[in-house]
Scaffold this motif. Structure first.
Motif, PDB file in Angstrom:
ATOM      1  N   ASP A 138      56.470  31.151  59.203  1.00 52.55           N
ATOM      2  CA  ASP A 138      55.317  30.801  60.032  1.00 52.55           C
ATOM      3  C   ASP A 138      54.150  30.328  59.172  1.00 52.55           C
ATOM      4  O   ASP A 138      54.073  30.629  57.982  1.00 52.55           O
ATOM      5  CB  ASP A 138      54.891  31.985  60.897  1.00 52.55           C
ATOM      6  CG  ASP A 138      54.364  33.151  60.081  1.00 52.55           C
ATOM      7  OD1 ASP A 138      54.819  33.358  58.937  1.00 52.55           O
ATOM      8  OD2 ASP A 138      53.474  33.851  60.584  1.00 52.55           O
ATOM      9  N   ALA A 139      53.231  29.583  59.781  1.00 57.37           N
ATOM     10  CA  ALA A 139      52.096  29.005  59.065  1.00 57.37           C
ATOM     11  C   ALA A 139      51.156  30.054  58.495  1.00 57.37           C
ATOM     12  O   ALA A 139      50.492  29.823  57.484  1.00 57.37           O
ATOM     13  CB  ALA A 139      51.325  28.060  59.987  1.00 57.37           C
ATOM     14  N   ALA A 140      51.088  31.223  59.123  1.00 60.94           N
ATOM     15  CA  ALA A 140      50.216  32.297  58.635  1.00 60.94           C
ATOM     16  C   ALA A 140      50.815  33.024  57.433  1.00 60.94           C
ATOM     17  O   ALA A 140      50.176  33.891  56.841  1.00 60.94           O
ATOM     18  CB  ALA A 140      49.940  33.299  59.762  1.00 60.94           C
ATOM     19  N   LEU A 141      52.041  32.683  57.080  1.00 59.78           N
ATOM     20  CA  LEU A 141      52.760  33.277  55.944  1.00 59.78           C
ATOM     21  C   LEU A 141      52.990  34.778  56.123  1.00 59.78           C
ATOM     22  O   LEU A 141      52.917  35.550  55.180  1.00 59.78           O
ATOM     23  CB  LEU A 141      52.011  33.004  54.627  1.00 59.78           C
ATOM     24  CG  LEU A 141      51.751  31.537  54.295  1.00 59.78           C
ATOM     25  CD1 LEU A 141      50.843  31.417  53.071  1.00 59.78           C
ATOM     26  CD2 LEU A 141      53.050  30.789  54.082  1.00 59.78           C
ATOM     27  N   THR A 142      53.299  35.180  57.340  1.00 58.97           N
ATOM     28  CA  THR A 142      53.518  36.605  57.620  1.00 58.97           C
ATOM     29  C   THR A 142      54.934  36.934  58.080  1.00 58.97           C
ATOM     30  O   THR A 142      55.326  38.090  58.068  1.00 58.97           O
ATOM     31  CB  THR A 142      52.522  37.098  58.700  1.00 58.97           C
ATOM     32  OG1 THR A 142      52.681  36.296  59.877  1.00 58.97           O
ATOM     33  CG2 THR A 142      51.091  37.000  58.208  1.00 58.97           C
ATOM     34  N   SER A 143      55.709  35.928  58.486  1.00 60.12           N
ATOM     35  CA  SER A 143      57.048  36.180  59.015  1.00 60.12           C
ATOM     36  C   SER A 143      58.100  35.895  57.946  1.00 60.12           C
ATOM     37  O   SER A 143      58.237  34.764  57.481  1.00 60.12           O
ATOM     38  CB  SER A 143      57.293  35.295  60.237  1.00 60.12           C
ATOM     39  OG  SER A 143      58.609  35.464  60.719  1.00 60.12           O
ATOM     40  N   ASN A 144      58.842  36.932  57.562  1.00 56.98           N
ATOM     41  CA  ASN A 144      59.908  36.807  56.562  1.00 56.98           C
ATOM     42  C   ASN A 144      59.409  36.203  55.253  1.00 56.98           C
ATOM     43  O   ASN A 144      60.042  35.308  54.687  1.00 56.98           O
ATOM     44  CB  ASN A 144      61.083  35.995  57.121  1.00 56.98           C
ATOM     45  CG  ASN A 144      61.715  36.665  58.310  1.00 56.98           C
ATOM     46  OD1 ASN A 144      61.948  37.868  58.304  1.00 56.98           O
ATOM     47  ND2 ASN A 144      61.974  35.906  59.357  1.00 56.98           N
ATOM     48  N   LEU A 145      58.286  36.695  54.763  1.00 53.68           N
ATOM     49  CA  LEU A 145      57.677  36.212  53.529  1.00 53.68           C
ATOM     50  C   LEU A 145      58.548  36.545  52.321  1.00 53.68           C
ATOM     51  O   LEU A 145      59.048  37.653  52.191  1.00 53.68           O
ATOM     52  CB  LEU A 145      56.300  36.856  53.349  1.00 53.68           C
ATOM     53  CG  LEU A 145      55.519  36.410  52.121  1.00 53.68           C
ATOM     54  CD1 LEU A 145      54.834  35.087  52.409  1.00 53.68           C
ATOM     55  CD2 LEU A 145      54.493  37.446  51.746  1.00 53.68           C
ATOM     56  N   VAL A 146      58.734  35.555  51.452  1.00 51.07           N
ATOM     57  CA  VAL A 146      59.461  35.769  50.205  1.00 51.07           C
ATOM     58  C   VAL A 146      58.652  35.162  49.062  1.00 51.07           C
ATOM     59  O   VAL A 146      57.946  34.169  49.239  1.00 51.07           O
ATOM     60  CB  VAL A 146      60.880  35.154  50.226  1.00 51.07           C
ATOM     61  CG1 VAL A 146      61.771  35.856  51.222  1.00 51.07           C
ATOM     62  CG2 VAL A 146      60.836  33.673  50.490  1.00 51.07           C
ATOM     63  N   VAL A 147      58.758  35.765  47.893  1.00 54.05           N
ATOM     64  CA  VAL A 147      58.076  35.268  46.701  1.00 54.05           C
ATOM     65  C   VAL A 147      59.016  34.317  45.973  1.00 54.05           C
ATOM     66  O   VAL A 147      60.145  34.671  45.650  1.00 54.05           O
ATOM     67  CB  VAL A 147      57.664  36.434  45.772  1.00 54.05           C
ATOM     68  CG1 VAL A 147      57.040  35.905  44.488  1.00 54.05           C
ATOM     69  CG2 VAL A 147      56.713  37.380  46.491  1.00 54.05           C
ATOM     70  N   LEU A 148      58.546  33.086  45.731  1.00 53.05           N
ATOM     71  CA  LEU A 148      59.352  32.072  45.057  1.00 53.05           C
ATOM     72  C   LEU A 148      59.113  32.041  43.554  1.00 53.05           C
ATOM     73  O   LEU A 148      59.981  31.636  42.792  1.00 53.05           O
ATOM     74  CB  LEU A 148      59.031  30.690  45.625  1.00 53.05           C
ATOM     75  CG  LEU A 148      59.215  30.511  47.121  1.00 53.05           C
ATOM     76  CD1 LEU A 148      58.751  29.124  47.543  1.00 53.05           C
ATOM     77  CD2 LEU A 148      60.656  30.739  47.511  1.00 53.05           C
ATOM     78  N   GLY A 149      57.915  32.419  43.147  1.00 51.74           N
ATOM     79  CA  GLY A 149      57.554  32.408  41.739  1.00 51.74           C
ATOM     80  C   GLY A 149      56.214  33.085  41.564  1.00 51.74           C
ATOM     81  O   GLY A 149      55.489  33.302  42.532  1.00 51.74           O
ATOM     82  N   SER A 150      55.883  33.419  40.326  1.00 49.97           N
ATOM     83  CA  SER A 150      54.677  34.198  40.076  1.00 49.97           C
ATOM     84  C   SER A 150      54.127  33.934  38.681  1.00 49.97           C
ATOM     85  O   SER A 150      54.877  33.566  37.770  1.00 49.97           O
ATOM     86  CB  SER A 150      55.018  35.679  40.228  1.00 49.97           C
ATOM     87  OG  SER A 150      54.019  36.494  39.682  1.00 49.97           O
ATOM     88  N   THR A 151      52.831  34.173  38.524  1.00 51.39           N
ATOM     89  CA  THR A 151      52.214  34.114  37.194  1.00 51.39           C
ATOM     90  C   THR A 151      52.429  35.417  36.450  1.00 51.39           C
ATOM     91  O   THR A 151      52.156  35.501  35.263  1.00 51.39           O
ATOM     92  CB  THR A 151      50.697  33.901  37.298  1.00 51.39           C
ATOM     93  OG1 THR A 151      50.115  35.010  38.009  1.00 51.39           O
ATOM     94  CG2 THR A 151      50.351  32.595  37.963  1.00 51.39           C
ATOM     95  N   GLY A 152      52.901  36.450  37.154  1.00 54.42           N
ATOM     96  CA  GLY A 152      52.915  37.790  36.591  1.00 54.42           C
ATOM     97  C   GLY A 152      51.492  38.335  36.661  1.00 54.42           C
ATOM     98  O   GLY A 152      50.545  37.595  36.945  1.00 54.42           O
ATOM     99  N   ALA A 153      51.326  39.613  36.434  1.00 49.50           N
ATOM    100  CA  ALA A 153      49.994  40.224  36.486  1.00 49.50           C
ATOM    101  C   ALA A 153      49.125  39.668  35.360  1.00 49.50           C
ATOM    102  O   ALA A 153      49.510  39.721  34.196  1.00 49.50           O
ATOM    103  CB  ALA A 153      50.113  41.735  36.381  1.00 49.50           C
ATOM    104  N   GLN A 154      47.973  39.128  35.718  1.00 50.22           N
ATOM    105  CA  GLN A 154      47.025  38.567  34.752  1.00 50.22           C
ATOM    106  C   GLN A 154      45.835  39.518  34.651  1.00 50.22           C
ATOM    107  O   GLN A 154      45.192  39.820  35.658  1.00 50.22           O
ATOM    108  CB  GLN A 154      46.544  37.185  35.205  1.00 50.22           C
ATOM    109  CG  GLN A 154      47.652  36.174  35.358  1.00 50.22           C
ATOM    110  CD  GLN A 154      48.333  35.871  34.035  1.00 50.22           C
ATOM    111  OE1 GLN A 154      47.684  35.642  33.026  1.00 50.22           O
ATOM    112  NE2 GLN A 154      49.664  35.887  34.051  1.00 50.22           N
ATOM    113  N   ALA A 155      45.546  39.990  33.441  1.00 49.51           N
ATOM    114  CA  ALA A 155      44.423  40.901  33.229  1.00 49.51           C
ATOM    115  C   ALA A 155      43.126  40.242  33.668  1.00 49.51           C
ATOM    116  O   ALA A 155      42.892  39.059  33.392  1.00 49.51           O
ATOM    117  CB  ALA A 155      44.334  41.305  31.763  1.00 49.51           C
ATOM    118  N   VAL A 156      42.280  41.002  34.365  1.00 48.30           N
ATOM    119  CA  VAL A 156      41.015  40.484  34.874  1.00 48.30           C
ATOM    120  C   VAL A 156      40.167  39.887  33.748  1.00 48.30           C
ATOM    121  O   VAL A 156      39.491  38.875  33.942  1.00 48.30           O
ATOM    122  CB  VAL A 156      40.252  41.591  35.650  1.00 48.30           C
ATOM    123  CG1 VAL A 156      38.818  41.188  35.930  1.00 48.30           C
ATOM    124  CG2 VAL A 156      40.973  41.891  36.958  1.00 48.30           C
ATOM    125  N   ALA A 157      40.217  40.469  32.566  1.00 50.74           N
ATOM    126  CA  ALA A 157      39.429  39.955  31.436  1.00 50.74           C
ATOM    127  C   ALA A 157      39.745  38.498  31.123  1.00 50.74           C
ATOM    128  O   ALA A 157      38.891  37.755  30.641  1.00 50.74           O
ATOM    129  CB  ALA A 157      39.664  40.815  30.194  1.00 50.74           C
TER     130      ALA A 157
END
Length: 156
Positions: free
Chosen positions: A76-95
């Protein structure tokens, strides 16, 4: 500067060469992109030309521990139905999330087998992130602007 397409902007806005980011704050939460890209039908977009999710921090993140920028797909356009992660930056430190910091996510390896109609972005905060914003779009190219080479060299 990389080419931009107004229909491929999912977080923030672009007016001419000026970009404004979407606020991405909260305590241990996920913030979905304001917009999503409608592919028309559930389809395989993993073939063909490379596609990148491009993230530019427009306002430095403060507070909290980290932010992870994810490329996501949904039914769905709201990105709430059957959401899947395709790729990520990984956790980036706030600093390291200062204004102007840029990241690239390459979602292609997973897109081909999912057949989702909508793609967008999600920021996952860890800790109490009090301020910060990012501009996120999709494109076929990117420019890191970080490489500078001396002129006057000889190639033999």
């Amino acid at each position: 500067m990389a080419y931009q397409d107004a229909r491929l902007i999912v977080s923030g806005t672009a007016t001419g060469s000026a970009i404004t980011g979407q606020t991405l704050t909260g305590t241990d939460t996920s913030v979905l992109s304001t917009y999503s890209v409608d592919l028309g039908i559930a389809r395989d977009i993993g073939e063909g030309e490379d596609l990148f999710m491009r993230v530019t921090v427009t306002t430095a993140q403060t507070g909290g521990t980290s932010v992870e920028y994810q490329c996501v797909a949904a039914d769905d356009a709201a990105l709430t139905s059957n959401l899947v992660v395709l790729g990520s930056t990984g956790a980036q430190a706030v600093a390291g999330l200062t204004a102007g910091a840029r990241f690239i996510v390459d979602p292609r390896p997973l897109i081909g087998s999912l057949g989702k109609r909508y793609i967008g972005a999600r920021a996952v905060t860890v800790g109490a992130v009090a301020a910060g914003a990012a501009y996120i779009d999709f494109g076929v190219d990117f420019e890191d602007g970080a490489k500078f080479y001396a002129s006057g060299y000889t190639v033999s």
